[in-house]
Design an enzyme around this catalytic site. Structure first.
Site, PDB file in Angstrom:
ATOM      1  N   CYS A  55      -0.477   4.109   2.173  1.00 23.69           N
ATOM      2  CA  CYS A  55      -0.267   3.943   3.616  1.00 23.69           C
ATOM      3  C   CYS A  55       1.197   4.159   3.992  1.00 23.69           C
ATOM      4  O   CYS A  55       1.494   4.776   5.001  1.00 23.69           O
ATOM      5  CB  CYS A  55      -0.664   2.537   4.074  1.00 23.69           C
ATOM      6  N   ASP A  56       2.110   3.620   3.197  1.00 25.45           N
ATOM      7  CA  ASP A  56       3.509   3.546   3.635  1.00 25.45           C
ATOM      8  C   ASP A  56       4.483   4.425   2.848  1.00 25.45           C
ATOM      9  O   ASP A  56       5.650   4.538   3.240  1.00 25.45           O
ATOM     10  CB  ASP A  56       3.999   2.078   3.532  1.00 25.45           C
ATOM     11  N   CYS A  88       0.832  -1.206   0.000  1.00 22.62           N
ATOM     12  CA  CYS A  88       0.000   0.000   0.000  1.00 22.62           C
ATOM     13  C   CYS A  88       0.870   1.260   0.000  1.00 22.62           C
ATOM     14  O   CYS A  88       1.389   1.664   1.052  1.00 22.62           O
ATOM     15  CB  CYS A  88      -0.926  -0.021   1.223  1.00 22.62           C
TER      16      CYS A  88
END
Ligand code: NAP
Length: 313
Positions: A141-142, A138
């Site tokens: 997200c990261d 992701c």
């Protein structure tokens, strides 16, 4: 036991669309979600191809809009993960959605399965060890952890191309590793990538043989599939986008699915089980888009409404 006319499993775009059409159709409707509403849209940075947003829209913003729309109607929202689905013995009987221990089951005359799909693993040595330590599925997200550093993306579909472009705005350099020369993803993304060779280096016709490092990812051993030559690429992160796997493991054995576990439906989203419908990425189909998920949801709800009308008559 709680009983509803229509139960929707999964609150991504397909599920929220189905819920909207069902509740507006006048039937008692509940929707189950194990996390926040939005599904995969929540882990998509920017959506450029959903009609009505000519400048694009952030994934979480679109998910919020879908959810706010649903808040205008008396749809019951349930939190939890359905672990199995009991099938009625006769048409018009009750389906029973069972949750993990401690949570009451819910029964419904009709069910729309919209549980979607999640990322597929690459299967390269080091993948498990480094997940959360440099291996991610992701970028939204990261991606921020890799600000100013070098990362790789593996895959050649729309997800890989889109997320490589997203990461290129944050990190120092992206290596885009794909096992073939041609991309499966849209030309519009491939062209954008080709226009920024300093930021995104194409490593096509290569596969990842190993993910290497100490505590965190430090490099990738990649191999040219034509020459067999190996190359070491130093990176701090690897983002894996090699396709999707359906979240259909909890569904009844009597349900027709394809070899990968995607649910087979007709054009009205009907499955082989009367009263059970499927919509969105969980379906066996070609096009997996937010717009097609929304359309599937509307179609499934319309078919479910006519089923309910028939069995309740
Ligand atoms: P996908 O379209 O199935 O692409 C998967 C990619 O991973 C392919 O390029 C495939 O290579 C590669 N791959 C598969 N297994 C591999 C392995 N073991 N090692 C190396 N490479 C491997 O998956 P996706 O990109 O996740 O997209 C899923 C669906 O969502 C698609 O229908 C896609 O169009 C849609 N989607 C759309 C958008 C958008 O339109 N904006 C964004 C995201 C996703 P090959 O090409 O050689 O098979």
């Amino acid at each position: 036991m709680k009983s509803v006319d229509a139960l929707i499993l999964g609150a991504g775009p397909a599920g929220m669309s189905a819920a909207l059409y069902l509740v507006r159709g006048g039937v008692s409707t509940a929707i189950v979600e194990r996390a926040a509403p939005g599904g995969q849209v929540l882990s998509t940075a920017e959506i450029e191809n959903y009609p009505g947003f000519p400048k694009g829209i952030k994934g979480w913003e679109l998910a919020d809009l879908f959810s706010a729309h649903l808040d205008e109607y008396p749809v019951e929202r349930l939190r939890g993960e359905v672990v199995s689905l009991g099938v009625p013995t006769e048409e018009g009987g009750w389906y029973e959605a069972r949750f993990a221990e401690g949570q009451e089951p819910v029964r419904a005359r009709s069910v729309v399965v919209c549980t979607g799909a999640h990322h597929r693993a690459l299967g390269a040595p080091g993948e498990d060890k480094f997940t959360g330590h440099g291996v991610s599925y992701c970028a939204v997200c990261d991606g921020n952890f890799y600000r100013g550093r070098d990362v790789a993306v593996v895959g050649g579909g729309n997800s890989a191309l889109e997320e490589a472009l997203y990461l290129a705005r944050i990190v120092n350099k992206v290596y885009l590793i794909h096992r073939r020369e041609g991309f499966r993803g849209s030309k519009v993304y491939a062209d954008k990538i080709a226009a920024m060779p300093d930021k995104i280096e194409l490593v096509t016709s290569h596969v990842v043989d190993e993910i290497r490092g100490g505590e965190n990812v430090e490099s990738l051993a990649v191999r040219n599939v034509n020459s067999g030559e190996t190359r070491i690429i130093p990176v701090d992160g690897l983002f894996i986008y090699v396709g999707m796997q359906p979240l259909s493991g909890f569904l009844p054995a009597e349900l027709d699915m394809d070899a990968q576990g995607f649910v087979k439906t007709d054009a009205e989203m009907r499955t082989n089980l009367p009263g059970l419908f499927a919509a969105g990425d969980i379906r066996a189909k070609l096009c997996r888009q937010v717009s097609s998920a929304v359309g599937d949801g509307a179609t499934a709800a319309t078919a479910a409404l006519s089923y309910l009308e028939r069995v309740n008559a």
